[in-house]
Design a protein around this motif. Structure first.
Motif, short mmCIF file in Angstrom:
data_model
loop_
_atom_site.label_atom_id
_atom_site.label_comp_id
_atom_site.label_asym_id
_atom_site.label_seq_id
_atom_site.Cartn_x
_atom_site.Cartn_y
_atom_site.Cartn_z
N ALA A 116 0.83 -1.21 0.00
CA ALA A 116 0.00 0.00 0.00
C ALA A 116 0.86 1.26 0.00
N LEU A 117 1.94 1.24 0.80
CA LEU A 117 2.84 2.39 0.84
C LEU A 117 3.50 2.61 -0.51
N LEU A 118 3.93 1.51 -1.16
CA LEU A 118 4.55 1.62 -2.48
C LEU A 118 3.58 2.17 -3.49
N TRP A 119 2.34 1.68 -3.45
CA TRP A 119 1.34 2.16 -4.40
C TRP A 119 1.06 3.65 -4.21
N ASN A 120 0.90 4.07 -2.95
CA ASN A 120 0.63 5.49 -2.70
C ASN A 120 1.79 6.36 -3.15
N THR A 121 3.02 5.89 -2.96
CA THR A 121 4.18 6.65 -3.38
C THR A 121 4.21 6.81 -4.90
N LEU A 122 3.99 5.71 -5.63
CA LEU A 122 3.98 5.78 -7.09
C LEU A 122 2.81 6.60 -7.59
N LYS A 123 1.70 6.52 -6.89
CA LYS A 123 0.51 7.26 -7.30
C LYS A 123 0.73 8.76 -7.22
N GLU A 124 1.41 9.21 -6.18
CA GLU A 124 1.65 10.64 -6.00
C GLU A 124 2.51 11.22 -7.12
N LYS A 125 3.33 10.39 -7.75
CA LYS A 125 4.20 10.87 -8.80
C LYS A 125 3.54 10.85 -10.17
N SER A 126 2.31 10.33 -10.23
CA SER A 126 1.64 10.19 -11.52
C SER A 126 0.39 11.05 -11.56
N PRO A 127 0.40 12.19 -12.31
CA PRO A 127 -0.79 13.02 -12.41
C PRO A 127 -1.97 12.28 -13.01
N ALA A 128 -1.69 11.26 -13.85
CA ALA A 128 -2.78 10.54 -14.49
C ALA A 128 -3.59 9.72 -13.51
N SER A 129 -3.05 9.54 -12.30
CA SER A 129 -3.76 8.70 -11.33
C SER A 129 -4.84 9.47 -10.57
N THR A 130 -4.99 10.76 -10.82
CA THR A 130 -6.04 11.54 -10.15
C THR A 130 -7.40 10.99 -10.52
N PRO A 131 -8.29 10.72 -9.57
CA PRO A 131 -9.58 10.15 -9.90
C PRO A 131 -10.34 11.04 -10.87
N ARG A 132 -10.79 10.47 -11.99
CA ARG A 132 -11.46 11.29 -13.00
C ARG A 132 -12.80 11.81 -12.50
N SER A 133 -13.37 11.11 -11.50
CA SER A 133 -14.66 11.56 -11.00
C SER A 133 -14.58 12.94 -10.36
N THR A 134 -13.39 13.36 -9.98
CA THR A 134 -13.24 14.68 -9.39
C THR A 134 -13.51 15.77 -10.42
N PHE A 135 -13.21 15.47 -11.69
CA PHE A 135 -13.28 16.49 -12.72
C PHE A 135 -14.36 16.24 -13.76
N PHE A 136 -14.68 15.00 -14.02
CA PHE A 136 -15.57 14.69 -15.13
C PHE A 136 -16.99 14.50 -14.65
N PRO A 137 -17.97 14.74 -15.56
CA PRO A 137 -19.37 14.81 -15.14
C PRO A 137 -20.04 13.47 -14.86
N GLU A 138 -19.46 12.35 -15.28
CA GLU A 138 -20.07 11.05 -15.05
C GLU A 138 -19.34 10.34 -13.91
N PHE A 139 -20.10 9.80 -12.97
CA PHE A 139 -19.50 9.03 -11.87
C PHE A 139 -19.91 7.59 -12.03
N ASN A 140 -18.95 6.71 -12.30
CA ASN A 140 -19.24 5.30 -12.51
C ASN A 140 -18.18 4.47 -11.81
N SER A 141 -18.58 3.76 -10.75
CA SER A 141 -17.61 3.00 -9.98
C SER A 141 -18.23 1.72 -9.45
N THR A 142 -17.37 0.72 -9.26
CA THR A 142 -17.78 -0.57 -8.71
C THR A 142 -16.86 -0.90 -7.54
#
Length: 246
Positions: A116-142
């Motif tokens: 989990a720590l490794l994933w969070n570290t790599l995630k912080e370095k990747s802008p593409a990992s920002t949840p799209r639901s924050t910006f886009f009008p459709e929310f679709n999740s499972t």
């Protein structure tokens, strides 16, 4: 191509991807539930050999984990892999291939924390990992054996779909606005559930069906509502609450 056109293209692609992901997640969740129901029914009517269900119950963890890995992204996929690993180890123990006690598995928690720590570290370095639901009008999740606490910040919210199977969620829409006057949010919760927080200015119409579960509308009726959110779906052995900010 202009910057605005490129951004719109990316948004439409993300929305299409989200819809496809939600549809795939709903199909996988439905198939898993049907399979479990069939197994339990066969066990109840005596078709399965005595003790078979008790021996192979860890396989359900493997099925749930694989389902989560197929329909989820990010840390949820990582947790799905953890379920598969745990189910495989317990199943091998049940079959007598491996011999160990549950107290022998405590290092798995350390491995999980490190992953989990490794994933969070790599995630912080990747802008593409920002949840799209924050910006886009459709929310679709499972969410299968997992959950989320997410804030949606968009001024053209169009609705979407949420599926929770043995999982939970909290979706905060208080900083969002509807694109038109109405939007539909489809929520299906099976042995799970969650809450949806909406702005005080929205009118909410809950049309969900409760099957050994319930949809609960705790919102206050606004004096002058021009926006309406329809919440539809099914709660099976679960619950969904829609409320205003406290």
């Amino acid at each position: 191509m202009s910057p605005d056109s490129d951004l719109n293209t990316k948004r439409e692609a993300a929305i299409a991807e989200g819809l496809a992901e939600a549809r795939r997640g709903a199909v996988v969740a439905a198939l898993v539930i049907i399979a479990i129901g069939v197994i339990l029914l066969l066990n109840q009517i005596g078709v399965l050999p005595p003790g078979l269900l008790f021996t192979f119950w860890p396989s359900l963890l493997i099925v749930f984990g694989l389902g989560q890995m197929l329909v989820s992204q990010g840390w949820q996929r990582l947790s799905g892999g953890g379920l598969v690993l745990a189910g495989a180890l317990i199943q091998l123990h049940k079959l007598g291939v491996l011999r160990f006690g549950l107290h022998d598995l405590w290092p798995l928690f350390i491995i999980g924390a490190g992953a989990a720590l490794l994933w969070n570290t790599l995630k912080e370095k990747s802008p593409a990992s920002t949840p799209r639901s924050t910006f886009f009008p459709e929310f679709n999740s499972t969410y299968i054996f997992s959950g989320t606490d997410r804030k949606v910040d968009t001024k053209n919210f169009r609705g979407g779909k949420i599926t929770a199977v043995f999982g939970g969620f909290k979706i905060d829409l208080t900083r969002s606005d509807l694109e038109g006057n109405e939007a539909v949010l489809q929520v299906d919760a099976v042995f799970g559930g969650g809450e949806i927080v909406v702005p005080d200015t929205w009118r909410v119409v809950v049309e969900g069906a409760g099957i050994f579960g319930a949809f609960e509308d705790q919102t206050r009726l606004p004096s002058e509502a021009t926006k309406t959110l329809f919440v539809r779906g099914a709660a099976v052995f679960g619950g969904v609450v829609v409320r205003n900010p406290r």
